[in-house]
Design an enzyme around this catalytic site. Structure first.
Site, short mmCIF file in Angstrom:
data_model
loop_
_atom_site.label_atom_id
_atom_site.label_comp_id
_atom_site.label_asym_id
_atom_site.label_seq_id
_atom_site.Cartn_x
_atom_site.Cartn_y
_atom_site.Cartn_z
CG HIS A 129 3.19 -3.71 -5.07
ND1 HIS A 129 3.39 -4.71 -4.14
CD2 HIS A 129 4.34 -3.63 -5.77
CE1 HIS A 129 4.59 -5.23 -4.28
NE2 HIS A 129 5.21 -4.59 -5.27
CG HIS A 138 5.09 15.60 4.38
ND1 HIS A 138 5.30 16.91 4.69
CD2 HIS A 138 5.17 15.53 3.02
CE1 HIS A 138 5.49 17.62 3.59
NE2 HIS A 138 5.41 16.79 2.56
#
Length: 200
Positions: A129, A138
């Site tokens: 979250h 990446h």
């Protein structure tokens, strides 16, 4: 059903192709690569990268190297595809994904996470979250970011790395495989180990 073209016929492209095939909204348009030695990928013949064909369908840049992906994206921004998400990924309805980003099988993207453009969330990665990832990031397979982590442009988080909550990682960093990040990381740093230590 919308056609999506792929730019870059690499191993990474194979996984993105699987993501396209898993999604009933998408099908493959053209497949491009700059390397003249590459003729096909999984039996799919490469197309000549004419301007007309490049502009025919939205495309995703399937190049794992963040700097090269950025260089190509800077030239092709007008034709970039929406995010490509494998059907097995678990994506919160309150999260946000930028154009050109790809989400591989088994990824979990939780509430209010914000992912930039041209990011790669690789197989089994967990983004908790309120994380914020800038463009060209990446996240490698099985890496995990706890809540409220910030990751700067172009950074790569290595396979199986773990980042505790609230950490800020700068731009164009490399976080080594299996590293455990418990302190903020400055721009351009390379970090390895448990706990993570800067080696470059």
């Amino acid at each position: 059903m919308h056609k999506i073209s792929i730019y870059g016929a690499s191993g990474h492209a194979k996984v993105v192709l699987d993501c396209i095939r898993s999604n009933s909204n998408f099908t493959l348009g053209y497949l491009f690569d700059d390397n003249p030695a590459v003729k096909e990928l999984q039996g799919i013949a490469l197309s000549t990268a004419s301007q007309k064909k490049i502009e025919a369908y939205p495309l995703v840049i399937t190049i794992g190297n963040n700097k090269i992906r950025k260089k190509i994206a800077d030239q092709l921004q007008s034709v970039i595809a929406p995010p490509i998400i494998h059907q097995s990924a678990v994506i919160s309805t309150t999260s946000r994904l930028g154009d050109g980003s790809v989400v591989m099988p088994g990824v979990i993207l939780n509430a209010d996470a914000q992912i930039g453009s041209h990011c790669i969330l690789n197989s089994g990665a967990v983004i908790e979250h309120d994380c914020k990832l800038a463009n060209y990031v990446h996240i490698s397979p099985k890496a995990a970011l706890a809540g409220n982590v910030r990751v700067g442009e172009g950074t790569q988080i290595g396979i199986g790395a773990q980042v505790i909550q609230g950490i800020t990682i700068g731009k164009w960093c490399t976080i080594g495989a299996g590293a455990v990040i418990i302190k903020d990381v400055p721009d351009g740093a390379t970090v390895v180990g448990n706990p993570g230590r800067i080696i470059k």
